[in-house]
Design a protein around this motif. Structure first.
Motif, mmCIF file in Angstrom:
data_model
loop_
_atom_site.group_PDB
_atom_site.id
_atom_site.type_symbol
_atom_site.label_atom_id
_atom_site.label_comp_id
_atom_site.label_asym_id
_atom_site.label_seq_id
_atom_site.Cartn_x
_atom_site.Cartn_y
_atom_site.Cartn_z
ATOM 1 N N ARG A 51 15.039 67.850 26.126
ATOM 2 C CA ARG A 51 16.283 67.372 26.761
ATOM 3 C C ARG A 51 15.970 66.571 28.012
ATOM 4 N N ASP A 52 15.044 67.067 28.817
ATOM 5 C CA ASP A 52 14.701 66.377 30.054
ATOM 6 C C ASP A 52 14.011 65.040 29.777
ATOM 7 N N LEU A 54 14.564 63.077 27.221
ATOM 8 C CA LEU A 54 15.622 62.156 26.830
ATOM 9 C C LEU A 54 16.477 61.758 28.031
ATOM 10 N N ALA A 55 16.727 62.703 28.922
ATOM 11 C CA ALA A 55 17.558 62.417 30.097
ATOM 12 C C ALA A 55 16.888 61.406 31.024
ATOM 13 N N ARG A 58 15.693 56.345 29.773
ATOM 14 C CA ARG A 58 16.873 55.594 29.357
ATOM 15 C C ARG A 58 16.513 54.483 28.378
ATOM 16 N N VAL A 61 16.596 56.112 24.978
ATOM 17 C CA VAL A 61 17.981 56.334 24.553
ATOM 18 C C VAL A 61 18.620 55.015 24.124
ATOM 19 N N ILE A 79 19.843 62.084 18.264
ATOM 20 C CA ILE A 79 19.527 62.977 19.381
ATOM 21 C C ILE A 79 19.371 64.408 18.871
ATOM 22 N N GLU A 294 26.271 69.037 25.969
ATOM 23 C CA GLU A 294 25.125 68.667 26.804
ATOM 24 C C GLU A 294 24.362 67.506 26.169
ATOM 25 N N SER A 297 26.008 64.153 26.574
ATOM 26 C CA SER A 297 25.889 63.617 27.942
ATOM 27 C C SER A 297 24.616 62.796 28.125
ATOM 28 N N LEU A 298 23.665 62.911 27.183
ATOM 29 C CA LEU A 298 22.424 62.141 27.265
ATOM 30 C C LEU A 298 22.629 60.684 26.850
#
Length: 299
Positions: A51-52, A54-55, A58, A61, A79, A294, A297-298
């Motif tokens: 998750r981190d 991907l966050a 950018r 993503v 995702i 959650e 939100s990514l």
């Protein structure tokens, strides 16, 4: 863009309800538990790590969104698949660049797909596979060959040679060790060969050749290319459930993630049509739906 069920054509399909059908997460397979324990980590830690990644990334993503658009799927499905793979099957690298470096390490390697001294090209030239010769589409061709393997060779002795009781992909398409999938999307080499025509049409990448194992590994390990094979797999699952079962799974990432994990979307769609009702998520898809807010939100 790749062909598939359009929004207009999807009218009349039964939409899968949002969320999970199971109140509690289905049991995680023991193999996944053992792999995670052996890495001195936990599923929660692995989830947080991917998750981190991907966050923070950018650019990645952005590539996911662009690839999803080419295959007319919501990027949340991609995702979900990436998060599921890196939570339950492998540990994420800290940076996307590490995936490129790993892919480059395999690019020049000389290896082949085969079993013992017989290459897969030699194997599928056997007369038992003649029934597949009229299958021009890569998905139908390799699906036919996989079916022949299961019926004619798996756990049998043919021509004096004993063949293992294992999947076609495990016996002929894993030259290093069993159970191997690679890259950001953890795509199996046989799956990549099946999806080769769809990816060539939608993304413009060269069609894959079973005689060039290094090229297949590059396709599934290079993050840019592997995203296309991920998206094609998800698109195929959505289309199979629409055309075979009359069910629209395109709005439930837990179901598409489940199918990404299990494969066999055409057979599973046929089984659903026979029994009725809606598909259910497995442990992997359950997590995706449980964490959906959650994960969205990514994007």
């Amino acid at each position: 863009m790749v062909g598939g069920i359009s929004g207009a054509e999807a009218s009349g399909l039964r939409p899968v309800p949002d969320g999970n059908r199971n109140v509690e997460q289905p049991k995680v397979p023991g193999a996944s538990v053992r792999r995670t324990r052996a890495g001195s980590t936990t599923f929660d830690n692995k989830y947080d790590k991917i998750r981190d990644l991907l966050a923070k990334d950018r650019a990645l993503v952005g590539k996911i969104k662009a690839t999803a658009a080419d295959y007319r799927i919501d990027p949340i499905h991609m995702i979900g698949a990436i998060v599921g793979e890196h939570t339950y099957n492998v540990d994420a690298y800290d940076r996307l660049q590490s995936y490129y470096i790993k892919a480059a390490a395999y690019a020049g390697n000389r290896f082949r797909f085969g079993y013992e001294d017989e290459s897969v090209a030699e194997f599928v030239a056997r007369p038992q596979f003649d029934r597949c010769d009229d299958k021009k589409d890569s998905y139908r061709l390799w699906t036919c060959r996989e079916a022949v393997w299961d019926k004619e060779f798996r756990n049998r002795t043919v021509g004096g040679r004993a063949f293992p009781n294992n999947r076609f992909s495990a016996v002929f398409f894993q030259p290093f060790y069993a159970g191997q999938t690679f890259g950001l999307g953890q795509v199996n080499p046989l799956t990549a060969l099946m999806l080769s025509d769809m990816v060539a049409k939608a993304s413009g990448y060269s069609k894959l050749d079973e005689n060039n194992a290094a090229e297949v590994y590059e396709a599934i390990m290079d993050p840019d290319k592997s995203l296309a094979y991920m998206a094609a797999s998800i698109r195929k699952s959505i289309d199979d459930y629409a055309s075979i079962a009359g069910v629209d799974i395109s709005t439930n990432p837990g179901i598409t993630s489940t199918l990404y994990n299990t494969g066999g979307s055409d057979q599973r769609a046929a089984a659903l049509r026979a029994r009725g009702g809606f598909p259910e998520e497995n442990y992997y898809g359950w997590l995706v739906n449980d964490k959906l807010a959650e994960l969205k939100s990514l994007l």
